[in-house]
Write a protein that holds these residues in place. Sequence first.
Motif, PDB file in Angstrom:
ATOM      1  N   ALA A   7       0.851  -1.176   0.000  1.00 53.01           N
ATOM      2  CA  ALA A   7       0.000   0.000   0.000  1.00 53.01           C
ATOM      3  C   ALA A   7       0.892   1.232   0.000  1.00 53.01           C
ATOM      4  O   ALA A   7       2.086   1.166   0.290  1.00 53.01           O
ATOM      5  CB  ALA A   7      -0.917   0.002   1.228  1.00 53.01           C
ATOM      6  N   ARG A   8       0.296   2.358  -0.328  1.00 52.90           N
ATOM      7  CA  ARG A   8       1.030   3.632  -0.296  1.00 52.90           C
ATOM      8  C   ARG A   8       0.694   4.367   0.998  1.00 52.90           C
ATOM      9  O   ARG A   8      -0.494   4.577   1.306  1.00 52.90           O
ATOM     10  CB  ARG A   8       0.655   4.495  -1.500  1.00 52.90           C
ATOM     11  N   LEU A   9       1.726   4.746   1.743  1.00 51.27           N
ATOM     12  CA  LEU A   9       1.550   5.400   3.030  1.00 51.27           C
ATOM     13  C   LEU A   9       2.093   6.825   2.986  1.00 51.27           C
ATOM     14  O   LEU A   9       3.026   7.128   2.238  1.00 51.27           O
ATOM     15  CB  LEU A   9       2.292   4.636   4.139  1.00 51.27           C
ATOM     16  N   LEU A  10       1.514   7.683   3.831  1.00 53.22           N
ATOM     17  CA  LEU A  10       2.080   9.008   4.082  1.00 53.22           C
ATOM     18  C   LEU A  10       2.451   9.076   5.555  1.00 53.22           C
ATOM     19  O   LEU A  10       1.586   8.919   6.421  1.00 53.22           O
ATOM     20  CB  LEU A  10       1.076  10.113   3.744  1.00 53.22           C
ATOM     21  N   VAL A  11       3.735   9.258   5.847  1.00 52.98           N
ATOM     22  CA  VAL A  11       4.236   9.348   7.220  1.00 52.98           C
ATOM     23  C   VAL A  11       4.452  10.822   7.555  1.00 52.98           C
ATOM     24  O   VAL A  11       5.188  11.521   6.839  1.00 52.98           O
ATOM     25  CB  VAL A  11       5.560   8.572   7.375  1.00 52.98           C
ATOM     26  N   VAL A  12       3.822  11.281   8.634  1.00 50.61           N
ATOM     27  CA  VAL A  12       3.905  12.689   9.016  1.00 50.61           C
ATOM     28  C   VAL A  12       4.459  12.798  10.430  1.00 50.61           C
ATOM     29  O   VAL A  12       3.828  12.345  11.394  1.00 50.61           O
ATOM     30  CB  VAL A  12       2.520  13.367   8.945  1.00 50.61           C
ATOM     31  N   ASP A  13       5.661  13.386  10.553  1.00 54.28           N
ATOM     32  CA  ASP A  13       6.275  13.601  11.860  1.00 54.28           C
ATOM     33  C   ASP A  13       7.276  14.741  11.716  1.00 54.28           C
ATOM     34  O   ASP A  13       8.021  14.790  10.734  1.00 54.28           O
ATOM     35  CB  ASP A  13       6.978  12.328  12.346  1.00 54.28           C
ATOM     36  N   ASP A  14       7.307  15.672  12.678  1.00 50.10           N
ATOM     37  CA  ASP A  14       8.207  16.809  12.571  1.00 50.10           C
ATOM     38  C   ASP A  14       9.622  16.482  13.044  1.00 50.10           C
ATOM     39  O   ASP A  14      10.534  17.294  12.871  1.00 50.10           O
ATOM     40  CB  ASP A  14       7.660  18.002  13.348  1.00 50.10           C
ATOM     41  N   GLU A  15       9.818  15.293  13.628  1.00 46.67           N
ATOM     42  CA  GLU A  15      11.157  14.895  14.051  1.00 46.67           C
ATOM     43  C   GLU A  15      11.811  14.098  12.926  1.00 46.67           C
ATOM     44  O   GLU A  15      11.380  12.979  12.605  1.00 46.67           O
ATOM     45  CB  GLU A  15      11.088  14.046  15.312  1.00 46.67           C
ATOM     46  N   PRO A  16      12.878  14.653  12.305  1.00 48.14           N
ATOM     47  CA  PRO A  16      13.495  13.985  11.143  1.00 48.14           C
ATOM     48  C   PRO A  16      13.959  12.562  11.422  1.00 48.14           C
ATOM     49  O   PRO A  16      13.807  11.685  10.566  1.00 48.14           O
ATOM     50  CB  PRO A  16      14.686  14.898  10.808  1.00 48.14           C
ATOM     51  N   ASN A  17      14.497  12.309  12.620  1.00 47.92           N
ATOM     52  CA  ASN A  17      14.997  10.965  12.924  1.00 47.92           C
ATOM     53  C   ASN A  17      13.871   9.940  12.913  1.00 47.92           C
ATOM     54  O   ASN A  17      14.010   8.838  12.360  1.00 47.92           O
ATOM     55  CB  ASN A  17      15.705  10.947  14.274  1.00 47.92           C
ATOM     56  N   ILE A  18      12.744  10.289  13.543  1.00 44.37           N
ATOM     57  CA  ILE A  18      11.605   9.364  13.580  1.00 44.37           C
ATOM     58  C   ILE A  18      11.015   9.203  12.184  1.00 44.37           C
ATOM     59  O   ILE A  18      10.690   8.091  11.752  1.00 44.37           O
ATOM     60  CB  ILE A  18      10.538   9.864  14.570  1.00 44.37           C
ATOM     61  N   ARG A  19      10.884  10.309  11.474  1.00 44.52           N
ATOM     62  CA  ARG A  19      10.313  10.266  10.121  1.00 44.52           C
ATOM     63  C   ARG A  19      11.152   9.379   9.204  1.00 44.52           C
ATOM     64  O   ARG A  19      10.619   8.542   8.469  1.00 44.52           O
ATOM     65  CB  ARG A  19      10.229  11.688   9.569  1.00 44.52           C
ATOM     66  N   ASP A  20      12.461   9.550   9.254  1.00 44.14           N
ATOM     67  CA  ASP A  20      13.349   8.753   8.393  1.00 44.14           C
ATOM     68  C   ASP A  20      13.342   7.279   8.801  1.00 44.14           C
ATOM     69  O   ASP A  20      13.352   6.387   7.944  1.00 44.14           O
ATOM     70  CB  ASP A  20      14.770   9.305   8.448  1.00 44.14           C
ATOM     71  N   LEU A  21      13.354   7.025  10.111  1.00 44.34           N
ATOM     72  CA  LEU A  21      13.341   5.636  10.581  1.00 44.34           C
ATOM     73  C   LEU A  21      12.071   4.917  10.136  1.00 44.34           C
ATOM     74  O   LEU A  21      12.125   3.788   9.639  1.00 44.34           O
ATOM     75  CB  LEU A  21      13.455   5.601  12.111  1.00 44.34           C
ATOM     76  N   LEU A  22      10.928   5.578  10.295  1.00 45.23           N
ATOM     77  CA  LEU A  22       9.665   4.976   9.874  1.00 45.23           C
ATOM     78  C   LEU A  22       9.644   4.764   8.358  1.00 45.23           C
ATOM     79  O   LEU A  22       9.224   3.708   7.873  1.00 45.23           O
ATOM     80  CB  LEU A  22       8.489   5.865  10.288  1.00 45.23           C
ATOM     81  N   SER A  23      10.098   5.758   7.614  1.00 49.17           N
ATOM     82  CA  SER A  23      10.086   5.656   6.157  1.00 49.17           C
ATOM     83  C   SER A  23      10.920   4.479   5.674  1.00 49.17           C
ATOM     84  O   SER A  23      10.465   3.656   4.860  1.00 49.17           O
ATOM     85  CB  SER A  23      10.612   6.960   5.547  1.00 49.17           C
ATOM     86  N   ILE A  24      12.140   4.357   6.191  1.00 45.35           N
ATOM     87  CA  ILE A  24      13.033   3.271   5.769  1.00 45.35           C
ATOM     88  C   ILE A  24      12.454   1.913   6.158  1.00 45.35           C
ATOM     89  O   ILE A  24      12.439   0.964   5.364  1.00 45.35           O
ATOM     90  CB  ILE A  24      14.422   3.464   6.382  1.00 45.35           C
ATOM     91  N   SER A  25      11.955   1.815   7.391  1.00 48.45           N
ATOM     92  CA  SER A  25      11.434   0.533   7.882  1.00 48.45           C
ATOM     93  C   SER A  25      10.186   0.104   7.123  1.00 48.45           C
ATOM     94  O   SER A  25      10.025  -1.071   6.787  1.00 48.45           O
ATOM     95  CB  SER A  25      11.125   0.641   9.380  1.00 48.45           C
ATOM     96  N   LEU A  26       9.298   1.054   6.838  1.00 49.37           N
ATOM     97  CA  LEU A  26       8.062   0.718   6.127  1.00 49.37           C
ATOM     98  C   LEU A  26       8.338   0.361   4.668  1.00 49.37           C
ATOM     99  O   LEU A  26       7.683  -0.512   4.105  1.00 49.37           O
ATOM    100  CB  LEU A  26       7.074   1.877   6.227  1.00 49.37           C
TER     101      LEU A  26
END
Length: 239
Positions: A7-26
């Motif tokens: 599926a296509r997801l949109l990850v929204v978080d203002d903390e770059p570390n969390i945003r990048d970690l979620l993006s890579i893992s997903l």
Amino acid sequence: MPPTSIARLLVVDDEPNIRDLLSISLKFAGFEVDTAATGGDAVAAVLERRPDLLVLDVMLPDLDGFAVTRRLREHGENIPVLFLTARDQIDDKLHGLTVGGDDYVTKPFSLEEVIARIKAILRRTRSQEAADDAILRVSDLELDEDSHEVRRAGVDIELSPTEFKLLRYLMVNAGRVLSKAQILDHVWEYGWVGDSGIVESYISYLRRKLDVRPDDSELPALIHTKRGFGYVLRAARVT
């Protein structure tokens, strides 16, 4: 080769570390992922990119996650929402669900939990969409979701509940290669800890029931193995 996108997801978080970690893992888990850092960008991205699910931090620098969800609902967008937040009070959780969220994960969270929650939400929402048409059809195969009846070439086929659930998942995703992991997640739920060989066994059961007539004559195969990838159900080719 990367796995087929679930599926296509949109990850929204203002903390770059969390945003990048979620993006890579997903992405590693098979999802297509876009990102945003603010509530305003999230609303614009949903309206422009039409993701299948929104992973949304509540504490954002402009619009908070609850306000983002309300604004999307006002635009008629029914995209599923998984909230991520450090808040763990029951009032906050109820608020998130009241404004139209589908689930809630508190920080710190495990990536496995986030992925499992996303898949569970997608199962629920896709099942509801597919239920709009009670009869699924692929080639000469029919599955009636209301009566739990299956027919091929007009002949009734008796299936166990698990076989029925597996066949339904294959038919909803007809033409798409599904991995063993995806099938386990959907049919046996994400908590399954048994032998993944159960998928092969049930695929074999289904093939015997779908491809052989009562008189033992064979029909063209509908379920195909893509070695190294998984299984796909597609219309039989006419020769």
